[in-house]
Structures are given as structure tokens and as C-alpha cells.
Design an enzyme around this catalytic site. Structure first.
Site, PDB file in Angstrom:
ATOM      1  N   ASP A 146       0.756  -1.381   0.033  1.00  0.00           N
ATOM      2  CA  ASP A 146      -0.150  -0.054   0.059  1.00  0.00           C
ATOM      3  C   ASP A 146       0.895   1.156   0.027  1.00  0.00           C
ATOM      4  O   ASP A 146       0.533   2.143  -0.612  1.00  0.00           O
ATOM      5  CB  ASP A 146      -0.902   0.014   1.177  1.00  0.00           C
ATOM      6  CG  ASP A 146      -1.801   1.426   1.378  1.00  0.00           C
ATOM      7  OD1 ASP A 146      -2.820   1.373   0.926  1.00  0.00           O
ATOM      8  OD2 ASP A 146      -1.331   2.482   1.657  1.00  0.00           O
ATOM      9  N   VAL A 174      -5.413   2.199  -0.263  1.00  0.00           N
ATOM     10  CA  VAL A 174      -5.002   1.552  -1.642  1.00  0.00           C
ATOM     11  C   VAL A 174      -5.582   0.124  -1.402  1.00  0.00           C
ATOM     12  O   VAL A 174      -6.263  -0.495  -2.242  1.00  0.00           O
ATOM     13  CB  VAL A 174      -3.784   1.672  -2.261  1.00  0.00           C
ATOM     14  CG1 VAL A 174      -3.496   0.795  -3.596  1.00  0.00           C
ATOM     15  CG2 VAL A 174      -3.043   3.164  -2.413  1.00  0.00           C
ATOM     16  N   ASP A 175      -4.911  -0.444  -0.440  1.00  0.00           N
ATOM     17  CA  ASP A 175      -5.467  -1.953  -0.022  1.00  0.00           C
ATOM     18  C   ASP A 175      -6.838  -2.001   0.024  1.00  0.00           C
ATOM     19  O   ASP A 175      -7.440  -2.996  -0.389  1.00  0.00           O
ATOM     20  CB  ASP A 175      -4.805  -2.249   1.220  1.00  0.00           C
ATOM     21  CG  ASP A 175      -3.242  -2.895   0.807  1.00  0.00           C
ATOM     22  OD1 ASP A 175      -3.161  -3.091  -0.380  1.00  0.00           O
ATOM     23  OD2 ASP A 175      -2.510  -3.149   1.815  1.00  0.00           O
ATOM     24  N   LEU A 176      -7.437  -1.201   0.849  1.00  0.00           N
ATOM     25  CA  LEU A 176      -9.031  -1.209   1.228  1.00  0.00           C
ATOM     26  C   LEU A 176      -9.811  -1.093  -0.050  1.00  0.00           C
ATOM     27  O   LEU A 176     -10.705  -1.654  -0.198  1.00  0.00           O
ATOM     28  CB  LEU A 176      -9.293  -0.217   2.324  1.00  0.00           C
ATOM     29  CG  LEU A 176      -8.398  -0.613   3.617  1.00  0.00           C
ATOM     30  CD1 LEU A 176      -8.685   0.916   4.720  1.00  0.00           C
ATOM     31  CD2 LEU A 176      -9.117  -1.794   4.121  1.00  0.00           C
ATOM     32  N   GLY A 179      -9.646  -3.945  -2.385  1.00  0.00           N
ATOM     33  CA  GLY A 179     -10.414  -5.015  -1.685  1.00  0.00           C
ATOM     34  C   GLY A 179     -11.819  -4.568  -2.139  1.00  0.00           C
ATOM     35  O   GLY A 179     -12.916  -5.661  -2.555  1.00  0.00           O
TER      36      GLY A 179
END
Length: 403
Positions: A146, A174-176, A179
Site C-alpha cells: 500500500d 489503496v489496499d482497502l 479490496g
């Protein structure tokens, strides 16, 4: 019509997810699938998900980071580097509707678990791969985290104080969001499968996800060719739309149109600003922000946050406090919206968790399982889902294929 007391099935009842992902983007996606009723089987290596060791803080032996994105899953340990472990995984694929993985490109193929190796035998499989830069392009082989993506994707260049150094967002945004995009793609692919019987491969890139939510700032560049600037808590296209310091704290003011501007000026006892030609339109306020903002800042510094919020909210202008995380979570609206739920954890006891924001009236998401302990459900899955005998489980454990 439902009979009294009868409930609709959960949206993803009967759907099984094989979760081979680690850290955040994949586990966050699969947690949301679990919240919607899917049977999620989280497979970890013998060392466990990296986030188990991302602390403090810990609650018991479990890190808060790990706990945040792994509820509503059954957990098992498989050593995918072993031939026997790979066979267990292939048998799990045969019992699954969805597979989510975020290994570096080539790893799943090496284990015989790549999409091309599985698609002929399992044509209805929805297979979601999450990686840093996607499965095509010059950077496909590079790993993705991220923080790296926040730098590469541009958000750090527009975050932070004007003239100051680059700054990341305080959570792994970014990760969230990757997802979330993975979840949307998977649900769309399930819809296609319902209609055609065909699954497909989904290629989610952290970098692509980042670009997608640059939103108006990305559009600003595409239209003008000018590199977007850093505005701190201000907005590049709307003024005033930022944080202001008050006598005892900070507040947010978000004047979204010229009508709100007139109401705002009346609320702060500055009617002359509403008719000043430098500020009557948003275009004019953006052009003259360097003059207007210091004037407003000096006004807000004279009174408390509560004083200003009462007046501005009464005028119908969007505004609010700058809360700490504690103030946000302990706010009465959280209880009213059921946004914190408690689940019983086998090693911790009562565990408070941020609930799902997906408010489906008839089939609301629920927290049915706490985040699993490492290998907590290995035997259960092997026996109940895959039909292994007790002797076979003992053999798999003896060769280190499972834990």
C-alpha cells in the site's frame, strides 16, 4: 411472502470462498464476502498471515491489525510448497465458488493452482488475483504494498500541507479500496456465472485501484495537462472547502455551491463577503482563495468550534468537527447505526469490531464468526468439507502439509 419469524437467506448463502490471500486487500475483500453470508475458508502458511505479527497493539496473542479484516472465516493451515498441501488445495478448489489470491505472479502457477490450470476442470470458478501492478504491463512481476502504491499512484503528491513534504493517508487506503473493487468484481462475475455457468479470471491491481479513485484530481490533470498541486486540507476546485482552526480546535467547512456561500456568510456575520465580486461565485473564490482564506481563518480563530458549528449547521451549510478516532467511534451515531458489534472470541472473550457498512434491510450482514486462530479449523475443513478420514488427517500432518 415470508411467514412470521421467517428470514430470507443471506445474499451469499451457499457460496464458498477459498481465501489464499494475506495482509489486507484480499482479506478485506473476503471478510466482506463472509459478512454477506459466504463460507470463507482462510488458508494460511505455517508461519501465518504477516499481519498476525503487525503490532502492538495485541489483544491476547492476536494483533489488532489481523483482527480488523478476518472475521466470518474458518481458518486452516496448509503448506502449499508441499505436494500433499497442493493436493489439499486442489480439493478445496473443487468445493469452492470463488478463489481469492494475492501471491506474486507465477507463484500459483508453480503450485499448479493458477487459473489456466484450474479453469478446464472448474469452468464456473470465479478466480480473483490481486497484485501490485496487475498481470499485464512492464511492472507485473513487482511486489506491491500500500505505502509504495500511495507514492507511485500520486496521492502523496497531493496530500499534506501546501509547500510541504509528501504525506500518505493514515490508513492503507489503496489496499482497502482494491479490496472493495475486488468485491464488486466478484459479485459481478457471480451474476454472469448465474446467467451463463461460466466463471472468469479477475485481475485487480493496487495501482489501477489507486488511479480510479483519484477522481476529480485525475480528471483535472487529463483536461489541463497541469500537475495537480498540494492544498493541505483545502480543495483544488471548491472554496471554502477545508479545515479551519478555531479558538479551541478545528472544524470542517464545505461550501458546495453559491447559495450555500450566501447562507454561510450570513451565519458568520459577514454579509459583505456574499456580495463582494471577488467571492460571489465559486470560480471567483477559487481564483481569489489566497485573499479569502486568511480572512476566514482570522474570523474562525475568535470563537470556539461549538459556537461556529451551531451557527453554520443552522444555516444548512455542510460542516463538522475534526474528531479523533476515539471521538468518532464513541459518537452516539455509531450505536444508532449499529456500526460496532461484539463477537465472542475463543482466546480473547468479547471482541468489539467495526461492523459492515452494507445496510441491507432484509438480509443485513452479520458477524457470525470471530477472526480464526491460526489453524483453528484445519481438521474441521478437512473432514467436513473434503471428507478426509482421521487417519488421512494424521498423515497430512505428519508430512507437514497441514497444521
Amino acid at each position: 411472502m415470508l411467514t412470521p419469524g421467517e428470514r430470507l437467506p443471506m445474499p451469499l448463502d451457499g457460496i464458498r470462498v477459498l481465501d489464499l490471500s494475506r495482509v489486507l486487500a484480499g482479506p478485506y475483500c473476503t471478510m466482506m464476502l463472509g459478512d454477506l453470508g459466504a463460507d470463507v475458508i482462510k488458508v494460511e502458511s505455517p508461519e501465518g498471515d504477516d499481519t498476525r505479527r503487525w503490532g502492538p497493539p495485541y489483544l491476547g496473542s492476536e494483533s489488532a491489525y489481523y483482527l480488523s479484516c478476518n472475521r466470518n472465516k474458518r481458518g486452516m493451515v496448509i503448506d502449499l510448497s508441499t505436494r500433499e498441501g497442493q493436493e489439499v488445495a486442489r480439493r478445496l478448489v473443487a468445493q469452492s465458488d470463488i478463489l481469492v489470491e494475492n501471491f506474486r505472479i507465477g507463484t500459483m502457477d508453480k503450485w499448479g493452482l493458477g487459473y489456466e490450470a484450474l479453469r478446464e476442470e472448474h469452468p464456473g470458478l470465479v478466480y480473483c488475483s490481486i497484485s501490485g501492478y496487475g498481470r499485464t504491463g512492464p511492472d507485473a512481476a513487482l511486489p506491491g504494498y500500500d505505502f509504495v502504491m500511495q507514492g507511485a499512484g500520486g496521492i502523496m503528491s497531493i496530500t499534506g500541507e501546501q509547500g510541504g513534504p509528501p504525506a500518505k493517508v493514515g490508513v492503507a487506503i489503496v489496499d482497502l479500496t482494491a479490496g472493495m473493487f475486488a468485491l464488486s468484481s466478484i459479485l459481478a462475475a457471480l451474476r454472469v456465472r448465474d446467467q451463463t455457468g461460466q466463471g472468469q479470471h479477475i485481475d485487480i491491481s493496487l495501482f489501477d485501484s489507486h488511479l480510479a479513485w483519484l477522481g476529480n484530481v485525475g480528471s483535472n490533470y487529463l483536461i489541463t495537462g497541469k500537475t495537480p498541486a498540494r492544498y493541505g486540507n483545502a480543495h483544488p476546485n471548491i472554496v471554502p472547502y477545508q479545515a479551519f482552526e478555531t479558538l479551541d480546535g478545528w472544524i470542517i467547512v464545505a461550501v458546495g455551491n453559491d447559495r450555500q456561500w450566501r447562507h454561510f456568510c450570513k451565519a458568520i456575520d459577514q454579509p459583505e463577503l456574499a456580495t463582494d465580486p471577488r467571492y460571489t461565485t465559486n470560480d471567483a473564490r477559487v481564483t481569489n482563495r489566497e485573499v479569502l482564506i486568511p480572512v476566514l481563518a482570522s474570523i474562525f480563530e475568535a470563537e470556539s468550534s461549538e459556537h461556529w458549528l451551531i451557527r453554520i449547521e443552522a444555516a444548512g451549510v455542510p460542516s463538522g468537527p475534526v474528531n479523533t478516532v476515539a471521538e468518532a467511534i464513541e459518537n452516539p451515531r455509531v450505536e444508532a447505526r449499529h456500526m460496532v458489534e461484539e463477537v465472542n472470541h475463543p482466546a480473547i472473550g468479547p471482541l468489539r469490531m467495526v461492523a459492515s457498512p452494507l445496510k441491507l434491510e432484509s438480509t443485513p450482514p452479520t458477524i457470525r464468526r470471530p477472526p480464526p486462530l491460526l489453524g483453528e479449523h484445519t481438521d474441521e475443513v478437512l473432514r467436513e468439507v473434503l471428507g478426509y478420514s482421521g487417519e488421512e488427517v494424521v498423515m497430512l500432518r505428519s508430512v507437514g502439509a497441514v497444521l
